[in-house]
Motif scaffolding. Structure first.
Motif, PDB file in Angstrom:
ATOM      1  N   HIS A 152       0.868  -1.181   0.000  1.00  0.00           N
ATOM      2  CA  HIS A 152       0.000   0.000   0.000  1.00  0.00           C
ATOM      3  C   HIS A 152       0.911   1.239   0.000  1.00  0.00           C
ATOM      4  O   HIS A 152       1.130   1.872   1.035  1.00  0.00           O
ATOM      5  N   TRP A 153       1.402   1.597  -1.157  1.00  0.00           N
ATOM      6  CA  TRP A 153       2.380   2.671  -1.245  1.00  0.00           C
ATOM      7  C   TRP A 153       1.755   4.040  -1.016  1.00  0.00           C
ATOM      8  O   TRP A 153       2.441   4.956  -0.536  1.00  0.00           O
ATOM      9  N   LEU A 154       0.506   4.228  -1.365  1.00  0.00           N
ATOM     10  CA  LEU A 154      -0.172   5.503  -1.149  1.00  0.00           C
ATOM     11  C   LEU A 154      -0.958   5.412   0.151  1.00  0.00           C
ATOM     12  O   LEU A 154      -2.037   4.818   0.195  1.00  0.00           O
ATOM     13  N   ARG A 266      10.228   4.528   4.152  1.00  0.00           N
ATOM     14  CA  ARG A 266      10.465   5.949   3.890  1.00  0.00           C
ATOM     15  C   ARG A 266       9.513   6.527   2.847  1.00  0.00           C
ATOM     16  O   ARG A 266       8.948   7.609   3.033  1.00  0.00           O
ATOM     17  N   LEU A 267       9.376   5.831   1.713  1.00  0.00           N
ATOM     18  CA  LEU A 267       8.609   6.403   0.612  1.00  0.00           C
ATOM     19  C   LEU A 267       7.143   6.574   0.981  1.00  0.00           C
ATOM     20  O   LEU A 267       6.520   7.583   0.632  1.00  0.00           O
ATOM     21  N   VAL A 268       6.565   5.615   1.674  1.00  0.00           N
ATOM     22  CA  VAL A 268       5.150   5.706   2.056  1.00  0.00           C
ATOM     23  C   VAL A 268       4.910   6.949   2.902  1.00  0.00           C
ATOM     24  O   VAL A 268       3.956   7.714   2.676  1.00  0.00           O
ATOM     25  N   ASN A 269       5.783   7.185   3.873  1.00  0.00           N
ATOM     26  CA  ASN A 269       5.595   8.342   4.748  1.00  0.00           C
ATOM     27  C   ASN A 269       5.810   9.653   4.003  1.00  0.00           C
ATOM     28  O   ASN A 269       5.098  10.637   4.234  1.00  0.00           O
ATOM     29  N   GLU A 270       6.793   9.692   3.096  1.00  0.00           N
ATOM     30  CA  GLU A 270       7.033  10.934   2.364  1.00  0.00           C
ATOM     31  C   GLU A 270       5.873  11.239   1.411  1.00  0.00           C
ATOM     32  O   GLU A 270       5.493  12.405   1.244  1.00  0.00           O
ATOM     33  N   LEU A 271       5.313  10.215   0.772  1.00  0.00           N
ATOM     34  CA  LEU A 271       4.156  10.448  -0.093  1.00  0.00           C
ATOM     35  C   LEU A 271       2.948  10.914   0.710  1.00  0.00           C
ATOM     36  O   LEU A 271       2.148  11.725   0.229  1.00  0.00           O
ATOM     37  N   ARG A 272       2.833  10.415   1.935  1.00  0.00           N
ATOM     38  CA  ARG A 272       1.722  10.862   2.786  1.00  0.00           C
ATOM     39  C   ARG A 272       1.899  12.319   3.198  1.00  0.00           C
ATOM     40  O   ARG A 272       0.953  13.114   3.136  1.00  0.00           O
ATOM     41  N   VAL A 273       3.117  12.692   3.594  1.00  0.00           N
ATOM     42  CA  VAL A 273       3.362  14.068   4.004  1.00  0.00           C
ATOM     43  C   VAL A 273       3.195  15.026   2.825  1.00  0.00           C
ATOM     44  O   VAL A 273       2.710  16.160   2.984  1.00  0.00           O
ATOM     45  N   ALA A 274       3.573  14.574   1.604  1.00  0.00           N
ATOM     46  CA  ALA A 274       3.436  15.414   0.411  1.00  0.00           C
ATOM     47  C   ALA A 274       2.009  15.437  -0.129  1.00  0.00           C
ATOM     48  O   ALA A 274       1.773  16.088  -1.158  1.00  0.00           O
ATOM     49  N   ASP A 275       1.071  14.728   0.524  1.00  0.00           N
ATOM     50  CA  ASP A 275      -0.354  14.717   0.134  1.00  0.00           C
ATOM     51  C   ASP A 275      -0.524  14.220  -1.310  1.00  0.00           C
ATOM     52  O   ASP A 275      -1.242  14.814  -2.113  1.00  0.00           O
ATOM     53  N   ILE A 276       0.142  13.118  -1.637  1.00  0.00           N
ATOM     54  CA  ILE A 276       0.075  12.537  -2.982  1.00  0.00           C
ATOM     55  C   ILE A 276      -0.921  11.387  -2.961  1.00  0.00           C
ATOM     56  O   ILE A 276      -0.851  10.493  -2.119  1.00  0.00           O
ATOM     57  N   ARG A 277      -1.824  11.379  -3.974  1.00  0.00           N
ATOM     58  CA  ARG A 277      -2.898  10.389  -4.011  1.00  0.00           C
ATOM     59  C   ARG A 277      -2.988   9.651  -5.341  1.00  0.00           C
ATOM     60  O   ARG A 277      -3.830   8.767  -5.477  1.00  0.00           O
ATOM     61  N   THR A 278      -2.186   9.991  -6.330  1.00  0.00           N
ATOM     62  CA  THR A 278      -2.249   9.340  -7.639  1.00  0.00           C
ATOM     63  C   THR A 278      -0.904   8.715  -7.969  1.00  0.00           C
ATOM     64  O   THR A 278       0.150   9.141  -7.465  1.00  0.00           O
ATOM     65  N   VAL A 279      -0.937   7.708  -8.850  1.00  0.00           N
ATOM     66  CA  VAL A 279       0.294   7.015  -9.239  1.00  0.00           C
ATOM     67  C   VAL A 279       1.202   7.940 -10.040  1.00  0.00           C
ATOM     68  O   VAL A 279       2.431   7.933  -9.866  1.00  0.00           O
ATOM     69  N   ALA A 280       0.626   8.745 -10.927  1.00  0.00           N
ATOM     70  CA  ALA A 280       1.442   9.646 -11.740  1.00  0.00           C
ATOM     71  C   ALA A 280       2.189  10.652 -10.873  1.00  0.00           C
ATOM     72  O   ALA A 280       3.392  10.895 -11.064  1.00  0.00           O
ATOM     73  N   ALA A 281       1.490  11.249  -9.912  1.00  0.00           N
ATOM     74  CA  ALA A 281       2.143  12.205  -9.020  1.00  0.00           C
ATOM     75  C   ALA A 281       3.192  11.513  -8.148  1.00  0.00           C
ATOM     76  O   ALA A 281       4.253  12.087  -7.859  1.00  0.00           O
ATOM     77  N   ALA A 282       2.899  10.271  -7.735  1.00  0.00           N
ATOM     78  CA  ALA A 282       3.870   9.529  -6.922  1.00  0.00           C
ATOM     79  C   ALA A 282       5.145   9.248  -7.709  1.00  0.00           C
ATOM     80  O   ALA A 282       6.254   9.363  -7.180  1.00  0.00           O
ATOM     81  N   ASN A 283       5.025   8.880  -8.980  1.00  0.00           N
ATOM     82  CA  ASN A 283       6.210   8.624  -9.791  1.00  0.00           C
ATOM     83  C   ASN A 283       6.998   9.903 -10.057  1.00  0.00           C
ATOM     84  O   ASN A 283       8.231   9.874 -10.104  1.00  0.00           O
ATOM     85  N   ARG A 284       6.309  11.028 -10.229  1.00  0.00           N
ATOM     86  CA  ARG A 284       7.025  12.293 -10.392  1.00  0.00           C
ATOM     87  C   ARG A 284       7.818  12.633  -9.129  1.00  0.00           C
ATOM     88  O   ARG A 284       8.975  13.069  -9.200  1.00  0.00           O
ATOM     89  N   TYR A 285       7.203  12.455  -7.969  1.00  0.00           N
ATOM     90  CA  TYR A 285       7.911  12.692  -6.714  1.00  0.00           C
ATOM     91  C   TYR A 285       9.060  11.712  -6.542  1.00  0.00           C
ATOM     92  O   TYR A 285      10.151  12.085  -6.088  1.00  0.00           O
ATOM     93  N   LEU A 286       8.828  10.463  -6.918  1.00  0.00           N
ATOM     94  CA  LEU A 286       9.847   9.426  -6.780  1.00  0.00           C
ATOM     95  C   LEU A 286      11.088   9.758  -7.598  1.00  0.00           C
ATOM     96  O   LEU A 286      12.224   9.659  -7.112  1.00  0.00           O
ATOM     97  N   HIS A 287      10.889  10.160  -8.858  1.00  0.00           N
ATOM     98  CA  HIS A 287      12.034  10.432  -9.734  1.00  0.00           C
ATOM     99  C   HIS A 287      12.654  11.795  -9.459  1.00  0.00           C
ATOM    100  O   HIS A 287      13.873  11.949  -9.564  1.00  0.00           O
ATOM    101  N   GLY A 288      11.822  12.786  -9.115  1.00  0.00           N
ATOM    102  CA  GLY A 288      12.342  14.137  -8.971  1.00  0.00           C
ATOM    103  C   GLY A 288      12.969  14.436  -7.633  1.00  0.00           C
ATOM    104  O   GLY A 288      13.963  15.174  -7.564  1.00  0.00           O
TER     105      GLY A 288
END
Length: 390
Positions: A152-154, A266-288
């Motif tokens: 459950h990555w998001l 780490r990634l799950v918590n950072e995506l939660r703090v960044a308020d990310i809810r979609t796969v596309a936004a998660a991949n942008r955050y992941l790579h950037g």
């Protein structure tokens, strides 16, 4: 001055032992042995009891606050920051973010002790039997680990399962590629990850994976894999000259398993703090943002400075990283693959293609191509419409 309960109990025990020694019921050596002190320390405690009474048995250092003590307001700010915003982060990850983004100056050990004392972080004890770690390969690109982690990555979409495809270099612990996918560990997802690494770095010497369905054909459950029947990924690796190494237990794939555990933490918590809810936004955050910070923290220089990656040269990855099947052309010059009919056009110098044994390739973009030897008989859209004349 108020003392802690433990200090009061210690002073009471010291007083009782010294009083018994003064009364002649214990020798001074016995008193020193009971209190775990040296005879010199016992003489000092007796002198302080005789001159200052019961209060003289307390540690006088506790009566004067240390000049190096942490400000209570700053400690409270750290605890509030973790409780309100970073709940669930491990201490190392929280300490890095707190120093980088919130100006916290405390060391890692102090932050960990403060969080554990406040009950915000549990104390973990080492467990498991002793294992000997395999030494990493010396050269960058000598061995890569590829693995998928379904999780459950998001955190803000808890009902959604996603799979993270990650490629890690064995020599440097560097995360070369990572991408979240909705379709699981499919052949297309694995080949897409491989293509990204090959185009960016070149050809590695070996690839280490588990025995997933895309990696090897196991004849029956619990038996050895059949290496004589390569999968689509195995065929592509063989054509590229990359050695395919299989792991037979999670312990054998310790490096990739530890990376997956760190990413889940780490990634799950950072995506939660960044308020990310979609796969596309998660991949942008992941790579950037995530991958550069992750590699800056965990990557290390290889033991040998020479890179083992080999340049691709004129290799056509479109014809290698694909799903390839053998088919026989029908009498109506139609080849069917995956319920998609591919109508072959009339070929120059040939009356008909009926009966030919051809290769049908489904590429990563969904398009199809039909090959007879080195000759392309046609290219088609994912729905089977011809793209252009071969």
């Amino acid at each position: 001055m108020a003392y802690l309960q433990a200090a009061v109990e210690c002073a009471m025990k010291v007083q009782e032992v010294i009083v018994r020694a003064l009364a002649g019921k214990l020798t001074w050596l016995q008193a020193a042995d009971i209190l775990g002190r040296s005879p010199r320390s016992i003489r000092r405690l007796r002198w302080r009891l005789q001159h200052f009474g019961y209060d003289g048995l307390f540690d006088r250092r506790r009566q004067t606050p240390s000049p190096k003590r942490a400000p209570v307001a700053e400690v409270q700010r750290v605890l509030t920051l973790y409780r309100d915003r970073y709940q669930g982060f491990n201490v190392r990850h929280f300490h890095q973010l707190a120093r980088r983004q919130h100006g916290v100056r405390f060391c890692y050990a102090f932050v960990k002790k403060a969080l554990q004392s406040a009950g915000l972080v549990a104390q973990h004890h080492p467990r498991g039997r002793h294992r000997r770690r395999r030494e990493p390969r010396p050269c960058f690109g000598e061995l890569l680990h590829l693995d998928g982690s379904r999780h459950h990555w998001l955190a803000l979409v808890p009902e959604q399962w996603l799979t993270l495809i990650a490629v890690v270099d064995d020599a440097t612990k560097r995360l070369l590629h990572a991408e979240l996918r909705e379709g699981g560990e499919s052949v297309a997802a694995i080949m897409t990850a491989l293509r990204a690494v090959l185009e960016r770095h070149g050809l590695p010497m070996a690839l280490y994976t588990d025995r997933a369905h895309w990696a090897v054909h196991p004849p029956t459950s619990g038996s050895a894999p059949d290496r004589r029947r390569p999968t689509q990924v195995g065929r592509a690796l063989a054509r590229l000259g990359i050695e395919h190494i299989l792991g037979y237990s999670p312990q054998a794939r310790g490096r990739s398993e530890r990376v997956n555990r760190t990413l889940q933490d780490r990634l799950v918590n950072e995506l939660r703090v960044a308020d990310i809810r979609t796969v596309a936004a998660a991949n942008r955050y992941l790579h950037g943002r995530f991958l550069p910070a992750f590699n800056a923290e965990f990557a290390r220089p290889p033991a040998a400075p020479t890179s083992a990656f080999v340049a691709l040269g004129r290799v056509d990855l479109d014809q290698i990283l694909c799903v390839e099947d053998q088919r026989v052309v029908g009498r109506d010059n139609v080849v069917t693959t995956g319920l998609v009919p591919l109508q072959l056009a009339k070929q120059p110098g040939r009356r008909t293609c009926a009966g030919l044994h051809v290769l049908v390739r489904r590429h990563l973009d969904g398009q199809h191509s039909v090959w007879f030897g080195s000759r392309c008989l046609g290219r088609f859209t994912p729905q089977g419409q011809p793209l252009r004349a071969a």
